[in-house]
Design a protein around this motif. Structure first.
Motif, PDB file in Angstrom:
ATOM      1  N   LYS A  95      45.016  17.106  36.653  1.00 34.44           N
ATOM      2  CA  LYS A  95      45.884  15.934  36.807  1.00 34.44           C
ATOM      3  C   LYS A  95      46.460  15.849  38.216  1.00 34.44           C
ATOM      4  O   LYS A  95      46.553  14.771  38.804  1.00 34.44           O
ATOM      5  CB  LYS A  95      47.015  15.978  35.786  1.00 34.44           C
ATOM      6  CG  LYS A  95      46.576  15.761  34.353  1.00 34.44           C
ATOM      7  CD  LYS A  95      47.768  15.825  33.416  1.00 34.44           C
ATOM      8  CE  LYS A  95      47.330  15.635  31.957  1.00 34.44           C
ATOM      9  NZ  LYS A  95      48.495  15.738  31.039  1.00 34.44           N
ATOM     10  N   LEU A  96      46.856  17.004  38.761  1.00 34.07           N
ATOM     11  CA  LEU A  96      47.415  17.019  40.112  1.00 34.07           C
ATOM     12  C   LEU A  96      46.363  16.611  41.130  1.00 34.07           C
ATOM     13  O   LEU A  96      46.654  15.823  42.051  1.00 34.07           O
ATOM     14  CB  LEU A  96      47.945  18.421  40.431  1.00 34.07           C
ATOM     15  CG  LEU A  96      48.560  18.614  41.824  1.00 34.07           C
ATOM     16  CD1 LEU A  96      49.758  17.692  42.006  1.00 34.07           C
ATOM     17  CD2 LEU A  96      48.967  20.067  42.032  1.00 34.07           C
ATOM     18  N   ARG A  97      45.144  17.117  40.997  1.00 33.65           N
ATOM     19  CA  ARG A  97      44.070  16.744  41.909  1.00 33.65           C
ATOM     20  C   ARG A  97      43.750  15.261  41.791  1.00 33.65           C
ATOM     21  O   ARG A  97      43.499  14.580  42.794  1.00 33.65           O
ATOM     22  CB  ARG A  97      42.831  17.586  41.617  1.00 33.65           C
ATOM     23  CG  ARG A  97      41.685  17.346  42.623  1.00 33.65           C
ATOM     24  CD  ARG A  97      40.543  18.311  42.416  1.00 33.65           C
ATOM     25  NE  ARG A  97      39.925  18.164  41.112  1.00 33.65           N
ATOM     26  CZ  ARG A  97      40.024  19.045  40.124  1.00 33.65           C
ATOM     27  NH1 ARG A  97      40.744  20.144  40.290  1.00 33.65           N
ATOM     28  NH2 ARG A  97      39.419  18.843  38.971  1.00 33.65           N
ATOM     29  N   GLN A  98      43.789  14.738  40.570  1.00 34.78           N
ATOM     30  CA  GLN A  98      43.524  13.321  40.361  1.00 34.78           C
ATOM     31  C   GLN A  98      44.639  12.470  40.991  1.00 34.78           C
ATOM     32  O   GLN A  98      44.373  11.427  41.606  1.00 34.78           O
ATOM     33  CB  GLN A  98      43.425  13.020  38.869  1.00 34.78           C
ATOM     34  CG  GLN A  98      43.109  11.562  38.564  1.00 34.78           C
ATOM     35  CD  GLN A  98      42.967  11.317  37.066  1.00 34.78           C
ATOM     36  OE1 GLN A  98      42.899  12.255  36.275  1.00 34.78           O
ATOM     37  NE2 GLN A  98      42.930  10.060  36.677  1.00 34.78           N
TER      38      GLN A  98
ATOM     39  N   ALA B 123      42.072   3.196  48.183  1.00 34.96           N
ATOM     40  CA  ALA B 123      41.434   2.313  47.209  1.00 34.96           C
ATOM     41  C   ALA B 123      40.203   1.693  47.844  1.00 34.96           C
ATOM     42  O   ALA B 123      40.237   1.299  49.014  1.00 34.96           O
ATOM     43  CB  ALA B 123      42.413   1.238  46.753  1.00 34.96           C
ATOM     44  N   LYS B 124      39.132   1.596  47.076  1.00 37.60           N
ATOM     45  CA  LYS B 124      37.887   1.031  47.577  1.00 37.60           C
ATOM     46  C   LYS B 124      37.528  -0.202  46.754  1.00 37.60           C
ATOM     47  O   LYS B 124      37.836  -0.290  45.563  1.00 37.60           O
ATOM     48  CB  LYS B 124      36.767   2.072  47.490  1.00 37.60           C
ATOM     49  CG  LYS B 124      36.988   3.313  48.337  1.00 37.60           C
ATOM     50  CD  LYS B 124      35.929   4.356  48.072  1.00 37.60           C
ATOM     51  CE  LYS B 124      34.533   3.855  48.390  1.00 37.60           C
ATOM     52  NZ  LYS B 124      33.498   4.885  48.134  1.00 37.60           N
TER      53      LYS B 124
ATOM     54  N   VAL C  29      43.946  -7.294  39.684  1.00 31.16           N
ATOM     55  CA  VAL C  29      43.447  -6.483  40.797  1.00 31.16           C
ATOM     56  C   VAL C  29      42.515  -5.410  40.248  1.00 31.16           C
ATOM     57  O   VAL C  29      42.891  -4.643  39.352  1.00 31.16           O
ATOM     58  CB  VAL C  29      44.609  -5.825  41.576  1.00 31.16           C
ATOM     59  CG1 VAL C  29      44.081  -5.128  42.824  1.00 31.16           C
ATOM     60  CG2 VAL C  29      45.662  -6.853  41.955  1.00 31.16           C
ATOM     61  N   THR C  30      41.302  -5.366  40.779  1.00 27.48           N
ATOM     62  CA  THR C  30      40.347  -4.322  40.403  1.00 27.48           C
ATOM     63  C   THR C  30      40.013  -3.507  41.647  1.00 27.48           C
ATOM     64  O   THR C  30      39.826  -4.063  42.729  1.00 27.48           O
ATOM     65  CB  THR C  30      39.060  -4.925  39.811  1.00 27.48           C
ATOM     66  OG1 THR C  30      38.463  -5.793  40.774  1.00 27.48           O
ATOM     67  CG2 THR C  30      39.374  -5.717  38.560  1.00 27.48           C
TER      68      THR C  30
ATOM     69  N   GLY D 290      35.365   7.523  42.286  1.00 28.17           N
ATOM     70  CA  GLY D 290      34.602   6.582  41.476  1.00 28.17           C
ATOM     71  C   GLY D 290      35.322   6.065  40.251  1.00 28.17           C
ATOM     72  O   GLY D 290      34.767   5.244  39.512  1.00 28.17           O
ATOM     73  N   LYS D 291      36.558   6.507  40.017  1.00 27.39           N
ATOM     74  CA  LYS D 291      37.308   6.010  38.857  1.00 27.39           C
ATOM     75  C   LYS D 291      37.725   4.573  39.111  1.00 27.39           C
ATOM     76  O   LYS D 291      38.248   4.237  40.163  1.00 27.39           O
ATOM     77  CB  LYS D 291      38.545   6.880  38.610  1.00 27.39           C
ATOM     78  CG  LYS D 291      39.324   6.455  37.377  1.00 27.39           C
ATOM     79  CD  LYS D 291      40.516   7.364  37.121  1.00 27.39           C
ATOM     80  CE  LYS D 291      41.287   6.906  35.890  1.00 27.39           C
ATOM     81  NZ  LYS D 291      42.460   7.784  35.602  1.00 27.39           N
ATOM     82  N   LYS D 292      37.530   3.708  38.120  1.00 26.22           N
ATOM     83  CA  LYS D 292      37.821   2.292  38.264  1.00 26.22           C
ATOM     84  C   LYS D 292      39.185   1.958  37.653  1.00 26.22           C
ATOM     85  O   LYS D 292      39.579   2.513  36.633  1.00 26.22           O
ATOM     86  CB  LYS D 292      36.728   1.449  37.607  1.00 26.22           C
ATOM     87  CG  LYS D 292      35.353   1.659  38.237  1.00 26.22           C
ATOM     88  CD  LYS D 292      34.316   0.745  37.629  1.00 26.22           C
ATOM     89  CE  LYS D 292      32.941   0.972  38.220  1.00 26.22           C
ATOM     90  NZ  LYS D 292      32.904   0.739  39.685  1.00 26.22           N
ATOM     91  N   TYR D 293      39.871   1.009  38.297  1.00 22.90           N
ATOM     92  CA  TYR D 293      41.196   0.595  37.851  1.00 22.90           C
ATOM     93  C   TYR D 293      41.212  -0.926  37.725  1.00 22.90           C
ATOM     94  O   TYR D 293      40.655  -1.645  38.553  1.00 22.90           O
ATOM     95  CB  TYR D 293      42.277   1.011  38.849  1.00 22.90           C
ATOM     96  CG  TYR D 293      42.386   2.499  39.067  1.00 22.90           C
ATOM     97  CD1 TYR D 293      43.318   3.260  38.368  1.00 22.90           C
ATOM     98  CD2 TYR D 293      41.563   3.141  39.994  1.00 22.90           C
ATOM     99  CE1 TYR D 293      43.427   4.625  38.577  1.00 22.90           C
ATOM    100  CE2 TYR D 293      41.658   4.509  40.203  1.00 22.90           C
ATOM    101  CZ  TYR D 293      42.595   5.241  39.494  1.00 22.90           C
ATOM    102  OH  TYR D 293      42.690   6.593  39.701  1.00 22.90           O
TER     103      TYR D 293
END
Length: 233
Positions: free
Chosen positions: A43-46, A79-80, A144-145, A151-154
């Motif tokens: 979780k911390l790394r994420q 963010a990408k 907003v995407t 590679g995790k998508k939001y």
């Protein structure tokens, strides 16, 4: 001592079972703590690579009636492929016009390929002294995407409520703005002096000037006394 040794010899089997139970329990607890530690580390790394986009209403420091939107990455990671899908929630036709004013910068339409942590972009602006009540009653939504470097998508829906403008006021000018304007004026004055565009005005006044003025005053007093005496005759 002999009794203790005899007791241990007689109950060695039971003691072995108890000791084995304690070791097994400690092993289970240690394994559970290891699993928890691994999960927290993940979780911390994420969190250290996770972006987070926010959109807020921002007024100019020197003119609170000029308002724009501030798009900022408040996360710890970049963010990408950021994409925006704006829409009007409430406010009708004037809210549509307000949204168009905000969307004048091209990045709202093309998106952002890379948006680093701490970076921000501003929208176009609107002047709230025109149609204030209608603008303050508007509500906008931005879908907003984006994705993280892993590679995790939001996907987020950010609501911008223009009612935040109500009750906002400003007394005087901000300190930083006043300092900047003063420094600009000083710099301009120095430039004029060094280039000869303006010259420093210096009034020189020494003892000779004082003596001359004193003589002039004395002469004026004598002339005034003589004229007064002439009229009295």
């Amino acid at each position: 001592m002999e009794n203790l040794i005899a007791f241990l010899n007689q109950n060695s089997g039971a003691l072995t079972v108890v000791f084995t139970g304690f070791v097994t329990l400690a092993t289970v607890v240690y394994a559970a703590l290891t699993v928890i530690l691994v999960a927290e580390t993940r979780k911390l790394r994420q969190a250290q690579t996770e972006p987070r986009i926010e959109i807020t209403v921002d007024a100019l420091d020197f003119a609170v009636n000029i308002v724009r939107l501030c798009v900022r990455n408040i996360g710890e990671g970049p963010a990408k492929n950021v994409k925006f899908e704006p829409a009007v929630i409430d406010g009708g036709e004037l809210a549509e016009i307000l949204l168009e004013e905000f969307l004048s910068p091209n990045f709202f339409r093309t998106g952002l390929r890379y948006f680093g942590p701490g970076q921000y972009r501003f929208s176009g602006y609107t002047q709230t002294h025109k149609d204030f009540e209608a603008k303050a009653s508007s509500a906008l939504c931005f879908k907003v995407t984006y994705e993280s470097v892993t590679g995790k998508k939001y996907v987020e829906e950010i609501v911008v409520d223009m009612a935040e403008l109500r009750g906002r006021y400003q007394l005087g000018k901000p300190n930083l703005y006043s300092i900047a304007k003063s420094m600009e004026k000083i710099q301009k004055d120095l430039h004029h002096i060094t280039t000869g565009f303006k010259r420093i005005k210096v009034d020189g006044y020494d003892s000779d000037d004082r003596e001359r003025e004193e003589k002039e005053r004395e002469e004026w007093r004598r002339e005034a006394a003589a004229e007064l005496e002439h009229h009295n005759k």
